[in-house]
Design a protein around this motif. Structure first.
Motif: not given
Lengths: 209, 209
Positions: A82-87, A104-105, A147-154
């Motif tokens: 999850s951390t790696a994804l945000r980075e 994400i997938v 994390t998904a909501v944040q990265l997708l700007d949802a």
């Protein structure tokens, strides 16, 4: 003198703590690899200790039970992922939601997912595991959703947006399953391309656009 | 005389075949229930034979190996479910795609999915199972896809339609996973409502509209 003693003790303690932390880390990584390769039935503290090059006693010092070891391992790697994804997207990913959907997938198609799945399925049949894995799963799931909501700007205040993101995470899990027995890379790329476009449209313009 | 003998033999054979078929059916159903409840590790021919009220010898006559029994069982119930799904919409489901999406998702959230999942995960760790389950999965997957395309009135000659339907089936599998350890009914209903709307829009007007 007192100060000198304290300093010496602290200096001696630091490398010991480092070693202990390193041992713990090796055990967690070996546990995930073991679960992914051999499933729950083939995963014991002894097997993991040997794989990590750690004595069984040391392993049991860190993780008194089999359940402790494997739930801690799956939680640890899930957090790391999850951390790696945000980075990967330090500025968010406004404008490239497809890249976010792809990443994400990817979270759900590697050995970490296989390990989590083995634990999940074992928990569905074993009372001792069920409560802990259910709790772990809820915690990891909330974190991944955030994390998904944040990265997708949802913008979750818009109707349907929350469920669109949840469905994406469900789809990602399903794609992980589809990749379990055979290499599903080519088909998955086409599904992800199509659904990234549908999800982008469903989410509407990014919040900061 | 020859004719009479043949007739008598045929008459004697018919009930015997019926009994044999009924025994086979009981074994298949017991095997699925056993997999769903106890997982692969707890599922043996002996346990299933006892559950089905059949002698172990009779069970082994029908299914010589553990792999034979459990792969046949999952295939059998998957076929039954697929037939039942088609029968729910004898005229197709033009105009009510949401109902179709709901029923497809339901396929993946019951004991049959749990049984299939247990077999799947076991196959990822056991060479003996892997080939057979991979093949079974491909066969069942193709059949489910075909049924979904037909019930959704989806025109796969349009770009993206095939991948839209595939993604729906991946999502359904993921929803099945999410329901494994705790009751996910309420959340699932909201996700399905939203994704059914996305899918309906993405598929465009039904072919016969």
């Amino acid at each position: 003198m007192g100060d000198v003693n304290r300093a010496t003790t602290a200096a001696a303690r630091a490398p010991k703590q480092d070693r202990s932390r390193a041992t713990r880390q090796r055990l967690l990584e070996a546990a995930v690899a073991c679960l992914a390769e051999h499933g729950w039935a083939g995963s014991t503290v002894a097997v993991v200790a040997e794989r990590a090059g750690v004595s069984r006693g040391a392993a049991q010092h860190h993780f008194p039970t089999r359940e402790d070891l494997f739930t801690a391992a799956v939680e640890h790697v899930a957090e790391e992922r999850s951390t790696a994804l945000r980075e990967l997207f330090p500025q968010g990913a406004a404008g490239d939601r497809r890249a976010v959907v792809e990443e994400i997938v990817t979270l759900f198609t590697g050995p970490v997912f296989r390990a989590a799945l083995a634990l999940w399925v074992a928990a569905s049949n074993e009372e001792q595991l069920r409560g802990r894995v259910t709790e772990l799963e809820a915690r990891v799931g909330r974190e991944t959703h955030r994390t998904a909501v944040q990265l997708l700007d949802a913008d979750e205040s818009r109707p349907g947006v929350r469920e669109t993101v949840q469905g994406l995470l469900d789809m990602a899990r399903g794609l992980g399953l589809a990749n379990l027995l055979s290499d599903d890379t080519a088909r998955r790329a086409r599904v992800v391309a199509q659904w990234a476009a549908l999800i982008d449209a469903a989410l509407g313009a990014p919040e900061d656009a």
